[in-house]
Motif scaffolding. Structure first.
Motif, PDB file in Angstrom:
ATOM      1  N   THR A   6      35.742  34.740  34.131  1.00 34.76           N
ATOM      2  CA  THR A   6      36.557  35.249  35.234  1.00 34.76           C
ATOM      3  C   THR A   6      35.718  35.203  36.502  1.00 34.76           C
ATOM      4  N   ILE A   7      36.286  34.589  37.558  1.00 33.05           N
ATOM      5  CA  ILE A   7      35.569  34.442  38.817  1.00 33.05           C
ATOM      6  C   ILE A   7      36.419  35.031  39.939  1.00 33.05           C
ATOM      7  N   ASN A   8      35.824  35.934  40.696  1.00 37.14           N
ATOM      8  CA  ASN A   8      36.531  36.552  41.824  1.00 37.14           C
ATOM      9  C   ASN A   8      35.683  36.428  43.090  1.00 37.14           C
ATOM     10  N   ASN A   9      36.293  35.831  44.132  1.00 36.78           N
ATOM     11  CA  ASN A   9      35.677  35.768  45.469  1.00 36.78           C
ATOM     12  C   ASN A   9      34.280  35.148  45.446  1.00 36.78           C
ATOM     13  N   PHE A  10      34.152  34.055  44.708  1.00 37.38           N
ATOM     14  CA  PHE A  10      32.882  33.343  44.633  1.00 37.38           C
ATOM     15  C   PHE A  10      33.029  31.991  45.326  1.00 37.38           C
ATOM     16  N   THR A  11      32.245  31.773  46.359  1.00 38.10           N
ATOM     17  CA  THR A  11      32.313  30.581  47.209  1.00 38.10           C
ATOM     18  C   THR A  11      33.760  30.334  47.634  1.00 38.10           C
ATOM     19  N   LEU A  12      34.396  29.244  47.121  1.00 41.52           N
ATOM     20  CA  LEU A  12      35.772  28.926  47.536  1.00 41.52           C
ATOM     21  C   LEU A  12      36.826  29.469  46.582  1.00 41.52           C
ATOM     22  N   VAL A  13      36.409  30.131  45.511  1.00 46.24           N
ATOM     23  CA  VAL A  13      37.356  30.631  44.508  1.00 46.24           C
ATOM     24  C   VAL A  13      37.750  32.065  44.828  1.00 46.24           C
ATOM     25  N   GLU A  14      39.062  32.282  44.976  1.00 46.23           N
ATOM     26  CA  GLU A  14      39.546  33.649  45.197  1.00 46.23           C
ATOM     27  C   GLU A  14      39.662  34.379  43.869  1.00 46.23           C
ATOM     28  N   HIS A  15      40.363  33.766  42.911  1.00 48.50           N
ATOM     29  CA  HIS A  15      40.477  34.352  41.568  1.00 48.50           C
ATOM     30  C   HIS A  15      40.707  33.232  40.567  1.00 48.50           C
ATOM     31  N   LEU A  16      39.983  33.345  39.447  1.00 53.42           N
ATOM     32  CA  LEU A  16      40.111  32.312  38.425  1.00 53.42           C
ATOM     33  C   LEU A  16      39.842  32.911  37.059  1.00 53.42           C
ATOM     34  N   ASP A  17      40.763  32.643  36.103  1.00 52.10           N
ATOM     35  CA  ASP A  17      40.594  33.053  34.708  1.00 52.10           C
ATOM     36  C   ASP A  17      40.671  31.805  33.854  1.00 52.10           C
ATOM     37  N   LEU A  18      39.628  31.541  33.078  1.00 54.35           N
ATOM     38  CA  LEU A  18      39.602  30.330  32.259  1.00 54.35           C
ATOM     39  C   LEU A  18      39.258  30.677  30.821  1.00 54.35           C
ATOM     40  N   ASP A  19      40.052  30.146  29.897  1.00 51.66           N
ATOM     41  CA  ASP A  19      39.740  30.234  28.472  1.00 51.66           C
ATOM     42  C   ASP A  19      39.118  28.919  28.040  1.00 51.66           C
TER      43      ASP A  19
END
Length: 555
Positions: A6-19
């Motif tokens: 799970t990535i939140n507010n990292f560089t250009l990513v606002e929110h990302l959930d990956l399985d």
């Protein structure tokens, strides 16, 4: 294995959930979309240096959480248990970074140091990219790869245990030896003190008896004079207490009639006469036993003086000399055994060292044989990766003077990228793309024995194409059959071999640019691979070619 991120507010990513799944996963996208964002985020959770610029513009902090399955990672499970961070069959790594540059790391929701995160990360995932922290630049990784390839772990564990035992005994011996002078001085002092107390030989109750005798001897003349006066007072021919009481009793006895009071008085006088007679006898006994004896007085005084002086040396009361004598005797009796223990300890340390060196030498011989086989296997893989001029050499420097828990070998992978040039450390010669391909060659050669569950490759296809790209793709796919492989690539030949395919794309929203990652279905795979073949404009030919590549992979 990495199962979720799970990535939140990292560089250009606002929110990302990956399985994430097992097998090979290709990560593709147009130039500038941020294909390495996922790898950068993973690096953060694994202890990479934090940078405030990594926080997405407009946000206060970035949060990244990576979830790993520990089913096939016994060493990671053991590490978590030893550090009181165990959490069933999963491990959660979390990293937060603020715009002020502060960051915090967590392992299974508990605060952790970067050192802890990095140590655990080495057991969870291996990133082969152009990041400065990649493990292939570390000599410890070279030793681990060689030992895992040759399946030396049981012997290595035995060598490590023998080394720890040897070092423990050696440390004890050195500590005891370095204190030998101090021990000798202590022994001499104890011996002197015990000898002095032996000569003094104080008996139980002697101090009290001597002090009482000294008082009597010192006051003998005064005691005799006063005792004589007391005796005369008690018993004198006419005026003594005994005579006067006897006279009073005769008067009472001669009285014909006596009332109760006189009878009581008679009884009391009789008792008084008895006590006076007893007191007189005690006084006479004192006079008989008291004599003027200056010689004995001097003898007693000297004896007491010796006892007092010795007690002052030990800062105790004279009455405690006997207990002190026993204590020092006990300490002295143990001193010879400690000297003997030094010799025994030295012998044990030498035996432990010999046992360690014997096993370490056996491990070194096995390593030399395994290094030849691994060198040959890696160079064969490099040839298939269009690195015909590259040659890897595994350097083993055996130094019995500098042993470690890993044995007596210094192991390092060296490379020469041009014929005739000397072999040097990987980080000094290999470029980023070359280093990734070297990593791939080593991982393929050691795939059957390596314990790493998740492998990450960034731009392993830089500078290659054609049939070599096909080989790279097939090698990654083969690795993915036994583990989890994440690969950032710009080649269609590599992406077409993947079991899963993710696309990184960039979009604008509310005057801000953002990146996202999408898992592609079959049709989207065809279109993405066609784009990678022909560019942004899709054609019937590129679509047909992409479809054919995927069909060949499926076959």
């Amino acid at each position: 294995m990495l199962t979720h991120i799970t990535i939140n507010n990292f560089t250009l990513v606002e929110h990302l959930d990956l399985d994430l799944k097992r097998g090979m996963t290709a990560i593709t996208g147009e130039t500038g979309t941020g294909k390495s964002i996922l790898l950068d985020a993973l690096a953060m959770t694994l202890g990479e240096r934090a940078d405030a610029d990594r926080v997405r513009y407009g946000a206060q902090r970035a949060d990244i959480t990576a979830t790993f399955s520990l089913d096939d990672l016994p060493k990671a499970q053991e590490w978590l248990i030893n550090n009181d961070l165990n959490h069933a069959d999963e491990c959660l790594l979390k990293r937060t970074i603020t715009t002020e540059g502060r960051s915090r790391s967590f392992i299974n929701a508990q605060p952790a140091t970067l050192q802890q995160v990095r140590a655990l990360g080495e057991l969870l995932i291996d990133i082969h990219s152009q990041h400065a922290h990649q493990s292939l630049l570390l000599k410890t990784t070279h030793q681990r790869l060689l030992d895992e390839y040759a399946q030396h772990q049981p012997l290595l564990k035995e060598v490590s245990e023998l080394y720890q035992k040897w070092q423990t005994l050696q440390k004890e011996f050195i500590t005891l030896r370095d204190n030998a002078a101090e021990m000798q001085a202590k022994y001499q002092l104890l011996h002197y003190q015990v000898e002095e107390l032996d000569q003094l030989n104080v008996e139980p109750g002697e101090i009290e008896q001597l002090e009482e005798e000294q008082i009597l001897l010192t006051r003998a003349e005064s005691i005799l004079y006063s005792s004589q006066q007391l005796a005369d007072t008690c018993n004198n021919d006419e005026h003594g207490l005994q005579q006067r009481l006897q006279q009073a009793l005769r008067l009472l006895s001669d009285m014909e009639t006596k009332g109760t009071s006189l009878r009581n008085a008679e009884q009391l006088l009789n008792h008084a006469l008895i006590h006076i007679e007893e007191a007189y006898h005690e006084i006479r006994h004192q006079m008989d036993t008291t004599a003027l004896n200056p010689e004995r007085l001097q003898e007693v005084s000297e004896r007491l003086s010796a006892c007092y002086n010795t007690a002052r040396k030990h800062h105790i009361r004279p009455e405690e000399l006997i207990d002190k004598h026993k204590q020092l005797n006990n300490e002295l009796s143990k001193m010879p055994s400690e000297h003997e223990h030094l010799s025994i300890l030295e012998e044990k340390a030498e035996q432990a060292a010999a046992h360690f060196h014997k096993k370490a030498s056996s491990l070194s011989k096995k390593r030399h044989k395994a290094a030849q086989k691994l060198t040959k296997a890696v160079n064969q893989q490099l040839s298939t990766l269009s690195m015909n001029n590259a040659n890897v050499q595994i350097s083993l420097c055996t130094d019995i003077q500098s042993p470690t828990a890993n044995g007596i070998d210094q192991i390092e992978f060296l490379i020469s990228t041009n014929p005739g040039h000397p072999h040097k450390p990987l980080g000094k010669i290999a470029s980023g793309g070359e280093l990734s391909r070297i990593s791939l060659a080593i991982q393929v050669a050691t795939a059957q024995t390596s314990k790493v569950a998740t492998l990450v490759f960034d731009e392993v296809d830089v500078g290659i194409g054609g049939s070599t790209a096909d080989v790279v793709g097939q090698l990654l796919a083969n690795l993915g059959s036994n583990s989890q492989v994440l690969c950032v690539t710009h080649l269609a030949q590599v992406a077409s071999k993947a079991h899963q395919h993710w696309q990184v794309s960039k979009y604008s929203q509310s005057n801000q640019t953002a990146s996202t990652i999408t898992e592609l279905n079959q049709q989207c795979k065809i279109e993405e691979i066609a784009r990678m073949i022909s560019g942004s404009e899709l054609s019937k030919q590129s679509l047909a070619h992409a479809r054919l590549m995927l069909e060949e992979t499926a076959d």
